[in-house]
Design a protein around this motif. Sequence first.
Motif, PDB file in Angstrom:
ATOM      1  N   ASP A   5      71.547  32.584  -2.572  1.00 55.79           N
ATOM      2  CA  ASP A   5      70.479  32.069  -3.420  1.00 55.79           C
ATOM      3  C   ASP A   5      69.292  31.770  -2.498  1.00 55.79           C
ATOM      4  O   ASP A   5      69.313  32.120  -1.321  1.00 55.79           O
ATOM      5  CB  ASP A   5      70.920  30.821  -4.201  1.00 55.79           C
ATOM      6  CG  ASP A   5      71.421  29.721  -3.273  1.00 55.79           C
ATOM      7  OD1 ASP A   5      71.125  29.772  -2.058  1.00 55.79           O
ATOM      8  OD2 ASP A   5      72.126  28.822  -3.763  1.00 55.79           O
ATOM      9  N   TYR A   6      68.265  31.189  -3.026  1.00 54.29           N
ATOM     10  CA  TYR A   6      67.064  30.967  -2.223  1.00 54.29           C
ATOM     11  C   TYR A   6      67.006  29.539  -1.679  1.00 54.29           C
ATOM     12  O   TYR A   6      65.930  28.988  -1.473  1.00 54.29           O
ATOM     13  CB  TYR A   6      65.825  31.288  -3.055  1.00 54.29           C
ATOM     14  CG  TYR A   6      65.670  32.768  -3.315  1.00 54.29           C
ATOM     15  CD1 TYR A   6      65.082  33.589  -2.378  1.00 54.29           C
ATOM     16  CD2 TYR A   6      66.153  33.341  -4.487  1.00 54.29           C
ATOM     17  CE1 TYR A   6      64.951  34.958  -2.595  1.00 54.29           C
ATOM     18  CE2 TYR A   6      66.034  34.695  -4.725  1.00 54.29           C
ATOM     19  CZ  TYR A   6      65.429  35.501  -3.779  1.00 54.29           C
ATOM     20  OH  TYR A   6      65.304  36.852  -3.998  1.00 54.29           O
ATOM     21  N   SER A   7      68.173  28.940  -1.413  1.00 55.15           N
ATOM     22  CA  SER A   7      68.223  27.596  -0.855  1.00 55.15           C
ATOM     23  C   SER A   7      68.017  27.646   0.654  1.00 55.15           C
ATOM     24  O   SER A   7      67.947  28.714   1.265  1.00 55.15           O
ATOM     25  CB  SER A   7      69.573  26.950  -1.177  1.00 55.15           C
ATOM     26  OG  SER A   7      70.616  27.656  -0.513  1.00 55.15           O
ATOM     27  N   GLU A   8      67.958  26.473   1.253  1.00 53.50           N
ATOM     28  CA  GLU A   8      67.749  26.374   2.691  1.00 53.50           C
ATOM     29  C   GLU A   8      68.908  26.956   3.485  1.00 53.50           C
ATOM     30  O   GLU A   8      68.743  27.349   4.635  1.00 53.50           O
ATOM     31  CB  GLU A   8      67.537  24.901   3.080  1.00 53.50           C
ATOM     32  CG  GLU A   8      66.218  24.326   2.615  1.00 53.50           C
ATOM     33  CD  GLU A   8      65.023  25.047   3.230  1.00 53.50           C
ATOM     34  OE1 GLU A   8      65.107  25.399   4.425  1.00 53.50           O
ATOM     35  OE2 GLU A   8      64.033  25.270   2.515  1.00 53.50           O
ATOM     36  N   PHE A   9      70.088  26.995   2.887  1.00 50.44           N
ATOM     37  CA  PHE A   9      71.256  27.528   3.585  1.00 50.44           C
ATOM     38  C   PHE A   9      71.034  28.985   3.994  1.00 50.44           C
ATOM     39  O   PHE A   9      71.591  29.450   4.985  1.00 50.44           O
ATOM     40  CB  PHE A   9      72.493  27.410   2.689  1.00 50.44           C
ATOM     41  CG  PHE A   9      73.743  27.968   3.306  1.00 50.44           C
ATOM     42  CD1 PHE A   9      74.460  27.255   4.259  1.00 50.44           C
ATOM     43  CD2 PHE A   9      74.204  29.226   2.952  1.00 50.44           C
ATOM     44  CE1 PHE A   9      75.603  27.784   4.844  1.00 50.44           C
ATOM     45  CE2 PHE A   9      75.354  29.761   3.525  1.00 50.44           C
ATOM     46  CZ  PHE A   9      76.055  29.029   4.469  1.00 50.44           C
ATOM     47  N   TYR A  10      70.221  29.701   3.211  1.00 46.32           N
ATOM     48  CA  TYR A  10      69.978  31.118   3.483  1.00 46.32           C
ATOM     49  C   TYR A  10      68.604  31.357   4.094  1.00 46.32           C
ATOM     50  O   TYR A  10      68.047  32.457   3.975  1.00 46.32           O
ATOM     51  CB  TYR A  10      70.112  31.934   2.192  1.00 46.32           C
ATOM     52  CG  TYR A  10      71.531  32.046   1.700  1.00 46.32           C
ATOM     53  CD1 TYR A  10      72.393  33.015   2.198  1.00 46.32           C
ATOM     54  CD2 TYR A  10      72.019  31.169   0.728  1.00 46.32           C
ATOM     55  CE1 TYR A  10      73.701  33.124   1.746  1.00 46.32           C
ATOM     56  CE2 TYR A  10      73.328  31.264   0.273  1.00 46.32           C
ATOM     57  CZ  TYR A  10      74.161  32.242   0.788  1.00 46.32           C
ATOM     58  OH  TYR A  10      75.458  32.341   0.335  1.00 46.32           O
ATOM     59  N   ALA A  11      68.073  30.352   4.774  1.00 46.36           N
ATOM     60  CA  ALA A  11      66.754  30.505   5.393  1.00 46.36           C
ATOM     61  C   ALA A  11      66.760  31.571   6.490  1.00 46.36           C
ATOM     62  O   ALA A  11      65.699  32.103   6.853  1.00 46.36           O
ATOM     63  CB  ALA A  11      66.294  29.170   5.960  1.00 46.36           C
ATOM     64  N   GLU A  18      63.530  41.181  -2.763  1.00 44.88           N
ATOM     65  CA  GLU A  18      64.811  41.717  -3.237  1.00 44.88           C
ATOM     66  C   GLU A  18      65.962  41.207  -2.377  1.00 44.88           C
ATOM     67  O   GLU A  18      67.005  41.855  -2.273  1.00 44.88           O
ATOM     68  CB  GLU A  18      64.785  43.248  -3.219  1.00 44.88           C
ATOM     69  CG  GLU A  18      63.693  43.870  -4.074  1.00 44.88           C
ATOM     70  CD  GLU A  18      63.869  43.558  -5.560  1.00 44.88           C
ATOM     71  OE1 GLU A  18      64.988  43.175  -5.959  1.00 44.88           O
ATOM     72  OE2 GLU A  18      62.900  43.720  -6.315  1.00 44.88           O
ATOM     73  N   GLU A  19      65.775  40.047  -1.760  1.00 44.07           N
ATOM     74  CA  GLU A  19      66.811  39.515  -0.879  1.00 44.07           C
ATOM     75  C   GLU A  19      68.130  39.299  -1.613  1.00 44.07           C
ATOM     76  O   GLU A  19      69.204  39.623  -1.092  1.00 44.07           O
ATOM     77  CB  GLU A  19      66.345  38.191  -0.258  1.00 44.07           C
ATOM     78  CG  GLU A  19      65.137  38.323   0.659  1.00 44.07           C
ATOM     79  CD  GLU A  19      63.821  38.267  -0.096  1.00 44.07           C
ATOM     80  OE1 GLU A  19      62.768  38.364   0.545  1.00 44.07           O
ATOM     81  OE2 GLU A  19      63.858  38.107  -1.338  1.00 44.07           O
ATOM     82  N   LYS A  20      68.075  38.744  -2.806  1.00 45.01           N
ATOM     83  CA  LYS A  20      69.306  38.460  -3.555  1.00 45.01           C
ATOM     84  C   LYS A  20      70.043  39.743  -3.915  1.00 45.01           C
ATOM     85  O   LYS A  20      71.267  39.836  -3.766  1.00 45.01           O
ATOM     86  CB  LYS A  20      68.995  37.662  -4.820  1.00 45.01           C
ATOM     87  CG  LYS A  20      70.227  37.284  -5.632  1.00 45.01           C
ATOM     88  CD  LYS A  20      69.874  36.353  -6.769  1.00 45.01           C
ATOM     89  CE  LYS A  20      71.085  36.059  -7.633  1.00 45.01           C
ATOM     90  NZ  LYS A  20      72.200  35.463  -6.870  1.00 45.01           N
ATOM     91  N   LEU A  21      69.317  40.739  -4.394  1.00 42.14           N
ATOM     92  CA  LEU A  21      69.936  42.014  -4.753  1.00 42.14           C
ATOM     93  C   LEU A  21      70.631  42.641  -3.548  1.00 42.14           C
ATOM     94  O   LEU A  21      71.793  43.041  -3.626  1.00 42.14           O
ATOM     95  CB  LEU A  21      68.870  42.968  -5.299  1.00 42.14           C
ATOM     96  CG  LEU A  21      69.286  44.440  -5.427  1.00 42.14           C
ATOM     97  CD1 LEU A  21      70.429  44.594  -6.415  1.00 42.14           C
ATOM     98  CD2 LEU A  21      68.098  45.296  -5.829  1.00 42.14           C
TER      99      LEU A  21
END
Length: 266
Positions: free
Chosen positions: A100-106, A114-117
């Motif tokens: 997801d676009y949370s800080e964990f995936y910074a 298209e990062e999630k895809l």
Amino acid sequence: MAFVGAPLLGETALNSPLWTIRIELLGSLFLFAAYAIVGTKRPIVAFLAYLPMVLLTNWANISIVHFIAIFGGSLLNRPHNLSKISWYLIAAGLIGGGFDYSEFYAWVPVMGGEEKLIMNTLGAVLLVAGTLANPAFAARSASKAPVFLGRVSYSSYLIHWPIICSFSFGMLYVLKLQLGLDHQTAALIVLASTLAFVLVAATCFERYVDAPATRLASNLARRLMRPAAVAVQAKAGSSALGDDLWELRRGGLGGMWRHPNQESEP
């Protein structure tokens, strides 16, 4: 839309989750075509045959990521010695699948929005690869509950959106506006009842629609393939018989042909 628009034209205005059907259909046909052209022993060459078909039908379309994933999935059928890194693959697959676009995936680089895809797709391939290489994890995944969910997953995919757009919205309207429940309580009731409804409906759909359709397709495939198989078998049999008769004429079978009802006959 379900039978023509979505699979052939990508029209999904009334049932948006069906957007994947066209990719699955075309990807399968392109995959079979590529391997039929170049064989299965040279995957890189097969991919080079597969990619132009994808580009011709999906030029400048982000769905090309899904087509590449379909080819990547086909590579997982090949023997690989990944047992030593299977848990790393599983962990990476779960991380990619949970993006997801949370800080964990910074740490994930920007990929044009298209990062999630891309992360979800890559995670799916890695998770399957790790599961195939890890018998212990695969055994747990093959227990009753996951197998049941896997069996009804396709049916759930096909029918869940109409259920949400009718039953779920209607129930939320009644609970909130007619019965006066607060949003959180109404949403939890709707969530639980929708999940139950979808599972029951998907079980029925799988038993009475999906499974019979699969049997019908298998029977048609066997009937279509049977004449070719019989012809090949007959050709092989006649060739073997011709070889035996030729050997008989040459005396290669001992100069004698024994009749089943007579001990010896020239």
